[in-house]
Design a protein around this motif. Structure first.
Motif, mmCIF file in Angstrom:
data_model
loop_
_atom_site.group_PDB
_atom_site.id
_atom_site.type_symbol
_atom_site.label_atom_id
_atom_site.label_comp_id
_atom_site.label_asym_id
_atom_site.label_seq_id
_atom_site.Cartn_x
_atom_site.Cartn_y
_atom_site.Cartn_z
ATOM 1 N N TYR A 188 -5.427 1.668 4.806
ATOM 2 C CA TYR A 188 -5.291 0.243 5.149
ATOM 3 C C TYR A 188 -3.854 -0.143 5.504
ATOM 4 C CZ TYR A 188 -9.902 -0.047 2.983
ATOM 5 O OH TYR A 188 -11.213 0.149 2.652
ATOM 6 N N GLY A 189 -3.118 0.756 6.121
ATOM 7 C CA GLY A 189 -1.745 0.473 6.492
ATOM 8 C C GLY A 189 -0.777 0.489 5.322
ATOM 9 N N ARG A 190 -1.233 0.915 4.170
ATOM 10 C CA ARG A 190 -0.413 0.979 2.971
ATOM 11 C C ARG A 190 0.012 2.424 2.699
ATOM 12 N NH1 ARG A 190 -1.349 -3.035 -1.328
ATOM 13 N NH2 ARG A 190 -2.770 -4.644 -0.630
ATOM 14 N N THR A 191 1.144 2.566 2.038
ATOM 15 C CA THR A 191 1.592 3.856 1.539
ATOM 16 C C THR A 191 1.484 3.788 0.027
ATOM 17 O OG1 THR A 191 3.120 4.133 3.385
ATOM 18 C CG2 THR A 191 3.505 5.487 1.428
ATOM 19 N N LEU A 192 0.659 4.653 -0.541
ATOM 20 C CA LEU A 192 0.443 4.677 -1.981
ATOM 21 C C LEU A 192 1.032 5.955 -2.560
ATOM 22 C CD1 LEU A 192 -3.305 3.550 -2.107
ATOM 23 C CD2 LEU A 192 -1.260 2.123 -2.140
ATOM 24 N N ALA A 193 1.843 5.829 -3.587
ATOM 25 C CA ALA A 193 2.456 6.973 -4.251
ATOM 26 C C ALA A 193 1.731 7.236 -5.564
ATOM 27 C CB ALA A 193 3.934 6.706 -4.514
ATOM 28 N N ARG A 194 1.487 8.510 -5.837
ATOM 29 C CA ARG A 194 0.833 8.888 -7.095
ATOM 30 C C ARG A 194 1.767 8.569 -8.257
ATOM 31 N NH1 ARG A 194 -3.501 11.988 -8.251
ATOM 32 N NH2 ARG A 194 -3.627 12.747 -6.113
ATOM 33 N N VAL A 195 1.200 8.010 -9.319
ATOM 34 C CA VAL A 195 1.958 7.652 -10.513
ATOM 35 C C VAL A 195 1.371 8.439 -11.676
ATOM 36 C CG1 VAL A 195 2.670 5.771 -12.026
ATOM 37 C CG2 VAL A 195 2.313 5.336 -9.592
ATOM 38 N N THR A 224 4.638 -3.084 -2.226
ATOM 39 C CA THR A 224 4.305 -4.279 -3.019
ATOM 40 C C THR A 224 4.298 -4.036 -4.514
ATOM 41 O OG1 THR A 224 1.917 -3.862 -3.021
ATOM 42 C CG2 THR A 224 2.830 -5.087 -1.134
ATOM 43 N N GLY A 225 4.194 -2.784 -4.949
ATOM 44 C CA GLY A 225 4.104 -2.480 -6.370
ATOM 45 C C GLY A 225 2.708 -2.630 -6.943
ATOM 46 N N GLU A 226 1.730 -3.035 -6.119
ATOM 47 C CA GLU A 226 0.355 -3.169 -6.601
ATOM 48 C C GLU A 226 -0.168 -1.799 -7.023
ATOM 49 O OE1 GLU A 226 -1.827 -6.739 -4.348
ATOM 50 O OE2 GLU A 226 -1.163 -5.126 -3.016
ATOM 51 N N THR A 227 -0.988 -1.799 -8.072
ATOM 52 C CA THR A 227 -1.533 -0.547 -8.582
ATOM 53 C C THR A 227 -2.999 -0.398 -8.205
ATOM 54 O OG1 THR A 227 -2.005 -1.570 -10.722
ATOM 55 C CG2 THR A 227 0.105 -0.407 -10.493
ATOM 56 N N PHE A 228 -3.413 0.855 -8.058
ATOM 57 C CA PHE A 228 -4.770 1.192 -7.642
ATOM 58 C C PHE A 228 -5.286 2.360 -8.472
ATOM 59 C CE2 PHE A 228 -2.866 -0.786 -4.004
ATOM 60 C CZ PHE A 228 -3.893 -1.479 -3.390
ATOM 61 N N TRP A 229 -6.607 2.418 -8.587
ATOM 62 C CA TRP A 229 -7.278 3.613 -9.086
ATOM 63 C C TRP A 229 -7.940 4.254 -7.887
ATOM 64 C CZ3 TRP A 229 -7.173 6.793 -12.933
ATOM 65 C CH2 TRP A 229 -8.168 7.761 -13.037
ATOM 66 N N MET A 230 -7.736 5.548 -7.699
ATOM 67 C CA MET A 230 -8.355 6.266 -6.589
ATOM 68 C C MET A 230 -8.934 7.570 -7.124
ATOM 69 S SD MET A 230 -6.845 7.501 -2.881
ATOM 70 C CE MET A 230 -5.403 6.551 -3.142
ATOM 71 N N CYS A 231 -10.170 7.857 -6.706
ATOM 72 C CA CYS A 231 -10.817 9.105 -7.090
ATOM 73 C C CYS A 231 -11.926 9.392 -6.088
ATOM 74 C CB CYS A 231 -11.375 9.022 -8.504
ATOM 75 S SG CYS A 231 -12.666 7.780 -8.717
#
Length: 110
Positions: free
Chosen positions: A38-45, A62-69
């Motif tokens: 979605y045009g975002r770059t998400l870094a694994r935490v 943005t610092g927003e957090t996500f769960w991805m699996c």
């Protein structure tokens, strides 16, 4: 870049498993530590840097957090809710085939 059909849920600003969720195509770097969706770059935490126990990726801007699996065949992706995720059109065909028993693209061998 590897691409997978994944379950993705926004955690920031929502109580446990109440945030919006999607089944989407996600691109990953070779190290699998960075995801693009979605045009975002998400870094694994991971580890002690993890913002909270309920997320595993963080939007670098943005610092927003996500769960991805990976999605589950029994559709129990949200642990504490039966609410179904929105399925992106470009992920619909492989996701529905997966629900019918086929492997997800890129996961044919496990």
């Amino acid at each position: 870049m590897a691409e997978r059909v994944m379950y993705l849920q926004l955690k920031t600003g929502y109580n446990t498993d109440r945030g919006p969720a999607w089944i989407a195509r996600v691109r990953f770097t070779r190290s699998w530590r960075t995801a693009y969706v979605y045009g975002r770059t998400l870094a694994r935490v991971t580890g002690t840097a993890r913002a909270n126990f309920d997320s595993n990726f963080c939007d670098v801007d943005t610092g927003e957090t996500f769960w991805m699996c990976g999605p589950k065949r029994d559709r129990t992706d949200g642990r504490y809710t039966s609410r179904q995720p929105l399925v992106d059109e470009d992920a619909r065909e492989p996701y529905e085939a997966f629900l019918d028993g086929s492997p997800l693209p890129g996961r044919e061998s496990g």
